[in-house]
Design an enzyme around this catalytic site. Structure first.
Site, PDB file in Angstrom:
ATOM      1  CG  ASP A 111      -1.893   1.078   1.320  1.00 46.55           C
ATOM      2  OD1 ASP A 111      -2.696   1.202   0.386  1.00 46.55           O
ATOM      3  OD2 ASP A 111      -1.880   1.829   2.313  1.00 46.55           O
TER       4      ASP A 111
ATOM      5  CD  GLU B  76      -2.330   2.678  -3.480  1.00 45.77           C
ATOM      6  OE1 GLU B  76      -3.490   3.058  -3.696  1.00 45.77           O
ATOM      7  OE2 GLU B  76      -1.822   2.642  -2.330  1.00 45.77           O
TER       8      GLU B  76
END
Length: 637
Positions: free
Chosen positions: A351, A380
């Site tokens: 993330d 990400e």
């Protein structure tokens, strides 16, 4: 032995910790397993035969920093130990011999005037060698799931005593709805039957936060499965059964931040464990990141902006972890490896990739990939600028010589170009031309085939909503995603035309319940009961492409050739040896005839081509008549 000189400033009490841990009065030598002891030990176990022989243990217990550790186990060397600034932490640096046999390692803790304590630490046998763990790649299609909203396999765990957020409320988009690990496990047959080959659930670790914790990104224990999702054993069983069904399990991890209710927040190990820690301990306002991710690449960026980007908290409820602290950096790396080994993962999704210290990220990715050379990690980077996305992919030339060791990044630039191109009017520079030109940016990437490509995800409006609830455009988008040189990802429910058109941007609605995942649901996406004809047709459409894609080496690793779109038609081909797959995107509302002479270099003249969606066969000669807008996929197979 080395010591951290700074002192922890909080006056935390141990009342709650003593109750939870079950610490009893000292008396004599205490001999306990690491998982049962009043002393918390993390990682809770390790494995013999790891490539990296070094292991750092974090021990947490009352005034444990005042104890002197000793290990006499053959094959295990205690190289050094480090008391925390809080007296309740002790870090041990171990070296494990390559020939170490699995078993219990006894750690003796001595303190003058106090009884010795002993902890048994387990060294386990590895299930398989690191190189045998194969990560996801372009032969896979990933099914992204928000577990709380997918299926409720065990209603009894919907509410767990002692947790800050109690109960479920399916009428509230931001409350917990009760989906769990068992719900995913029960429907692996459906996922595999659709033709997916990997699953990516959003985080399943404990999020013991007061509210809105269903999403999983505010982790409060990095080694514990959230009991409302199930148990560690349930997670392990999910992974095993997924593998039996040909599905890789990808774990969503977070090294940038934790949840404000994380157990260590009331007694932090060092004065620099989190960023802006002094403000937090004094109850002062928290500094939030500026979200200016370009500072990672910008040669002109002000240092103040760089610091605020990296060290600012993502949101006030998520403390920003300081990976400059060497103990925390090692803790996070070992935590990731522990989960890979425990679950036998097929990948990690990391993330908010650009937010932590980027040198730490390089070390984190390198150590994982050294341990598992055939593994894969996707980071990400939510940017529509391909220059920024390419920066994070390993192998791309960089002005600052940064090496990321990251094989896969998320292709937000092509996602935006796809939606914009499908919804825009066809003019000289817009529409399908925009998609064509965005794909042409692949010259900048080190490995386009390793980019993760998608139409939507858990943080974006549903694809069907983005495309104005047009079935034809949604099918065109999915066909393009599944045939380009990429690793495709599909968000759960896309196959049923799930949407959030009533409230664009509403994350709770974007993560709506999958129909049929709860007892009593009137509509069931797993069985087809109660679905509209449109929903069934979309489900069948996607299943046909996915099943075809599974057996198409040309799509997995073939060469790509595409032609400048003309008259609302875009043609892209993938070829490998005797197989050629041709994607035709047609935006014309009425019938259109496409002369095939322009596409002669495909080498298909006179060949029979099977259109996989309709099942019809055409001879690739003269012209191609397309009666309706949508996607057509032809193959020489």
């Amino acid at each position: 032995m080395s010591r951290e000189s700074s002192k922890h400033k909080s006056n935390v009490t141990f009342g709650l910790l003593l109750l939870i841990a079950g610490i009893t009065a000292l008396g004599g030598v205490r001999h306990m397993n690491a998982q049962e002891t009043a002393i918390r030990v993390e990682p809770p176990n390790w494995w013999a035969g790891m490539r990296n022989p070094r292991l750092q243990l974090m021990l947490y217990g009352k005034e444990i920093a005042n104890y002197t550790p000793e290990i006499k186990e053959e094959g295990v060397a205690l190289d050094s130990w480090h008391p925390g600034a809080s007296a309740n932490y002790l870090f041990l640096d171990l070296s494990l011999d390559p020939g170490l046999e699995p078993g219990e390692v006894e750690i003796n803790l001595a303190r003058r005037g106090f009884p010795d304590q002993e902890v048994s630490y387990e060294i386990r046998t590895r299930q398989r060698a690191g190189e045998d763990l194969v990560g996801f790649d372009a032969s896979d299609v990933i099914y992204l799931i928000t577990p709380d909203r997918f299926a409720n396999g065990i209603p009894e765990n919907d509410s767990v005593s002692g947790m800050r957020e109690q109960g479920t409320d399916r009428s509230d988009d931001y409350a917990r709805h009760g989906g769990d690990l068992e719900g995913i496990r029960q429907h692996l047959e459906y996922i595999a039957g659709m033709g997916f080959t990997a699953i990516w659930p959003t985080p399943l670790l404990t999020n013991d936060m007061p509210r809105t914790s269903y999403h999983g990104y505010a982790i409060t224990d990095f080694y514990q499965v959230d009991p409302r999702f199930g148990t560690l054993q349930a997670y392990i069983e999910l992974s095993k059964e997924a593998r039996r069904k040909g599905l890789k399990l990808i774990m969503d991890q977070v090294v940038n931040h934790c949840g404000l209710s994380h157990w260590w927040m009331e007694d932090l190990p060092f004065s620099d464990w989190i960023n802006y820690q002094e403000n937090h301990e004094k109850g002062q306002p928290i500094t939030v990141t500026n979200h200016r991710r370009t500072v990672n690449q910008d040669p002109y960026a002000a240092e103040a902006d760089r610091i605020l980007m990296e060290k600012g908290w993502f949101v006030p409820s998520m403390p920003d972890l300081n990976q400059d602290n060497p103990f925390l950096a090692t803790y996070l790396i070992q935590n990731s490896i522990w989960w890979v080994e425990t679950l036998q993962l097929g990948g990690i999704r990391q993330d908010t990739y650009p937010y932590p210290d980027k040198d730490f990220l390089a070390r984190w990715a390198r150590e994982i990939m050294e341990e598992y050379p055939n593994f894969n990690i996707v980071g990400e980077e939510w940017s529509t600028n391909p220059l920024l996305v390419a920066y994070w992919q390993d192998g791309a030339p960089k002005r600052d010589s940064y090496r990321s060791y990251l094989r896969t990044t998320m292709d937000f630039p092509l996602q935006k170009a796809l939606v914009d191109g499908l919804t825009a009017q066809e003019t000289w520079g817009t529409g399908l031309i925009g998609i064509y030109e965005a794909l042409a940016n692949d010259f900048h990437y080190a490995s386009p085939r390793n980019l993760l490509f998608f139409g939507d995800n858990h943080d974006m409006d549903r694809l069907y909503t983005q495309l104005g609830e047009s079935v034809a455009l949604t099918q065109m988008a999915l066909a393009f995603i599944l045939t380009t040189p990429r690793i495709p990802q599909v968000y759960y429910g896309t196959e049923l035309l799930m949407e959030n058109s009533a409230k664009p941007g509403d994350h709770g609605l974007i993560r709506s319940d999958f129909p049929g995942g709860w007892e009593g649901d009137l509509r069931n996406g797993f069985t087809g009961a109660g679905l509209t004809s449109q929903e069934k047709e979309m489900q069948l459409f996607l299943r046909k492409i996915l099943k075809f894609r599974q057996r198409s080496p040309a799509i997995h690793k073939g060469e790509t050739l595409h032609f400048v779109p003309e008259d609302g038609v875009y043609i892209l081909a993938r070829s490998l040896k005797n197989e050629t797959v041709v994607l035709v995107l047609n935006k014309n509302e009425g019938p259109v005839t496409v002369p095939l002479s322009r596409y002669a270099e495909l080498g298909l003249s006179g060949k029979p081509m099977n259109e996989i969606l309709s099942g019809k066969t055409v001879i690739w000669s003269g012209s191609l008549t397309l009666k309706e807008p949508g996607a057509y996929i032809y193959t020489t197979e």
